[in-house]
Design an enzyme around this catalytic site. Sequence first.
Site, short mmCIF file in Angstrom:
data_model
loop_
_atom_site.label_atom_id
_atom_site.label_comp_id
_atom_site.label_asym_id
_atom_site.label_seq_id
_atom_site.Cartn_x
_atom_site.Cartn_y
_atom_site.Cartn_z
N ALA A 145 -31.09 43.14 59.28
CA ALA A 145 -29.90 42.40 59.74
C ALA A 145 -30.27 41.29 60.71
O ALA A 145 -30.51 40.16 60.31
CB ALA A 145 -28.90 43.37 60.36
N CYS A 146 -30.33 41.59 62.00
CA CYS A 146 -30.45 40.53 63.01
C CYS A 146 -31.78 39.80 62.96
O CYS A 146 -31.83 38.57 63.16
CB CYS A 146 -30.18 41.10 64.39
SG CYS A 146 -28.49 41.75 64.55
N VAL A 147 -32.86 40.51 62.70
CA VAL A 147 -34.15 39.84 62.57
C VAL A 147 -34.18 38.98 61.31
O VAL A 147 -34.60 37.81 61.33
CB VAL A 147 -35.31 40.86 62.56
CG1 VAL A 147 -36.63 40.20 62.18
CG2 VAL A 147 -35.44 41.52 63.93
N THR A 199 -31.97 35.88 61.65
CA THR A 199 -32.57 34.93 62.59
C THR A 199 -33.70 34.16 61.94
O THR A 199 -33.82 32.93 62.11
CB THR A 199 -33.07 35.68 63.84
OG1 THR A 199 -31.95 36.25 64.53
CG2 THR A 199 -33.81 34.74 64.79
#
Length: 234
Positions: free
Chosen positions: A170-172, A175
């Site tokens: 998700a966030c990695v 990004t």
Amino acid sequence: MAFDAELDAALSAAFAQASALYQRNGFQRRVGFGRRPALINVDLANAWTRPGNPFTCEKIDEEIIPGVQALLAACRRNGHPVVHVTTCYQVTDRDSDATDMGLWHEKIPVEVVAQDKPELWAIDSRIEPVPGEQVLIKKRASAFHGTYLAGFLRANNVDTILVTGVTASACVRTTLCDGLAEGFRTIAVKECIGDRVPGAVAWNLFDIDAKFADVEPLSRCISYLDEVGTRAAA
């Protein structure tokens, strides 16, 4: 342990077949390292790194934190920019029109990281920021979405981002995807990225390496940070 071994074997077989397909079609190219790096640590805050929270991830103590400590040391001795990213929300009432959670709360329990609970969204004390390092609060998965991150990096002449943190799925991942879209060379530090469920890190890093970033080992990233620091000093 038996399940993990079976899963690893199955993923390795799948990756071998997928790599052949990708390479025949021109994927898995290298974006490479640039001249001016920055380290982006994504959501390595207590709600993700300490036990007992809905967001707690695996391999934090034995792998991710020690790896990030080594990266921080390399950045600090060479003067490379560091950005610590975390997530929290001002209005966690899911029925409120004023919530800053958007619709993400319809999928995952983001209300846990309320702004009035800084003990949860504070950066893990083992890798806490030092003066001069940014602490950036995001509201969505990507550290770029709706934040000043791209502008901060460009103002510092950064062309390469080394990304660590959680989660790989998700966030990695988002990004890294957004970092490439913003024009930065994207490097995922292999040993410093985690997730919550078996197989999530391995699969996502394989797929990220094919499409959005170079997945590089910790040792190579530290050598690069020192090499660039030495060239800049010269």
